[in-house]
Design an enzyme around this catalytic site. Structure first.
Site, mmCIF file in Angstrom:
data_model
loop_
_atom_site.group_PDB
_atom_site.id
_atom_site.type_symbol
_atom_site.label_atom_id
_atom_site.label_comp_id
_atom_site.label_asym_id
_atom_site.label_seq_id
_atom_site.Cartn_x
_atom_site.Cartn_y
_atom_site.Cartn_z
ATOM 1 N N HIS A 102 -27.111 -2.714 11.379
ATOM 2 C CA HIS A 102 -26.295 -3.610 12.214
ATOM 3 C C HIS A 102 -26.685 -5.064 11.907
ATOM 4 O O HIS A 102 -27.155 -5.804 12.771
ATOM 5 C CB HIS A 102 -26.501 -3.287 13.684
ATOM 6 C CG HIS A 102 -25.306 -3.578 14.543
ATOM 7 N ND1 HIS A 102 -24.740 -4.836 14.599
ATOM 8 C CD2 HIS A 102 -24.573 -2.789 15.358
ATOM 9 C CE1 HIS A 102 -23.712 -4.806 15.446
ATOM 10 N NE2 HIS A 102 -23.586 -3.573 15.915
ATOM 11 N N GLU A 113 -21.014 -3.658 8.974
ATOM 12 C CA GLU A 113 -21.635 -2.338 9.070
ATOM 13 C C GLU A 113 -20.945 -1.372 8.107
ATOM 14 O O GLU A 113 -19.802 -0.985 8.318
ATOM 15 C CB GLU A 113 -21.533 -1.818 10.502
ATOM 16 C CG GLU A 113 -22.147 -2.748 11.545
ATOM 17 C CD GLU A 113 -21.593 -2.480 12.931
ATOM 18 O OE1 GLU A 113 -21.713 -1.326 13.405
ATOM 19 O OE2 GLU A 113 -21.032 -3.415 13.547
#
Length: 328
Positions: free
Chosen positions: A174, A292
């Site tokens: 992330h 991501e």
């Protein structure tokens, strides 16, 4: 190439280590054992250091952030509808942490775990950790994450999983990119995608893949700020969207530098945010964009989204790559 290890703090009575890998160009990445976090990505341009990703300088901020800054998220990244899935006609009900749904595998996901770290070579660090039955996921899962930095300024993150029971495995990092000191609206993004996922009001995929148009069209370079403006007529104020990608997924650039994103899976989730400055976040003034790379979210509940099942006794590895380039 040099790898240096140092103390970064403690959580739950366990020491957290920072590993810094530096190549011949003085480009460096720093990674933490806590959540196998990508803590920094620093380049040197004309003798000046420049960070390319959002990061904190102390452990407490990483522990308490709701934005999962730089962390490994999983065992399954993204949301799973109604916290439920089936493997071989066996139902599994997970513990929700996002309304009735589960996001990033719940409150005991990989983003909350402290990994064991090892300097694997002169350009890589390996983190290992085993989870078992957390938040209702079946099976003991052994996870290995390798961070490597090449001499041509490419970062690779390889995720390997092995389990004793059929389960799910779709982790990601992330990481939030910001190539120009918080000026994300002026940075340009290109996504090599013709389709993105239709989402409902809970940010769950409906199952439809839509052609990219208007705000969502990044087939050619476009300023992120322009895309955000195009969202306004749709009563939307942020990007939190999943694109169908292959191999070279995207490029982010400003006037001086670029990062190319590569993946061997089929999804890229982008998320505009201001994870460090809460005032900016409250005003929808974004400092960075999460990138991501993963199999498409909620794939277990959609036949054509890709396979995230890891079978008992099977080994699987996925690699995401991030290549820095200085522009002339």
């Amino acid at each position: 190439m040099v790898v240096v290890k140092k103390y970064f703090g403690e959580t739950d009575g366990k020491e957290v280590s920072l590993y810094k890998i530096t190549n011949k160009n003085q480009t460096s990445i720093s990674v933490l054992s806590y959540a196998a976090t990508w803590q920094n990505f620093e380049v040197v341009e004309d003798g000046v250091k420049h960070s390319l990703i959002e990061h904190f300088d102390n452990l407490n901020d990483y522990v308490k952030t709701p934005y999962e800054v730089g962390k490994t998220i999983g065992r399954v990244a993204g949301r799973i509808t109604k916290s439920h899935f089936q493997i071989n006609n066996v139902d599994y009900q997970l513990t929700p942490n996002d309304g009735k749904n589960i996001i990033h595998s719940g409150k005991n996901g990989l983003q909350t775990q402290n990994f064991d770290g090892t300097v694997d070579s002169d350009n890589s660090v390996v983190f290992t950790h085993t989870v078992a039955g957390e938040d209702g996921f079946p099976g003991e899962l052994k996870v290995k994450i390798r961070y490597a930095l090449s001499d041509d300024d490419e970062v690779s993150i390889t995720y390997s999983g092995q389990t004793n029971h059929d389960t799910l495995f779709n982790p990601s990092c992330h990481v939030y990119f910001d190539l120009d000191d918080g000026n994300i609206r002026q940075q340009q993004l290109r996504i090599n995608a013709k389709h993105f996922l239709d989402m409902d009001s809970e940010k769950l995929p409906t199952g439809k893949m839509l052609a990219v148009t208007n705000a969502y069209d990044f087939k050619n370079f476009k300023k992120i700020g322009q895309g955000l403006k195009q969202l306004k007529p749709l009563d939307k104020f942020e990007f939190d969207d999943a694109y169908v990608v292959h191999d070279k997924a995207a490029t982010l650039k400003d006037s001086q530098r670029a990062v190319d994103f590569y993946t061997d899976r089929n999804g890229l989730v982008i998320f505009t945010a201001s994870p460090i400055d809460q005032q900016r976040a409250g005003a929808n003034d974004y400092s960075s964009i999460a990138m991501e790379l993963m199999t498409l979210p909620d794939a277990i509940n959609h036949e054509d989204f890709g396979n995230t099942i890891l079978q008992a006794g099977q080994k699987v590895s996925y690699t995401n790559k991030f290549k820095y380039r200085k522009l002339d």
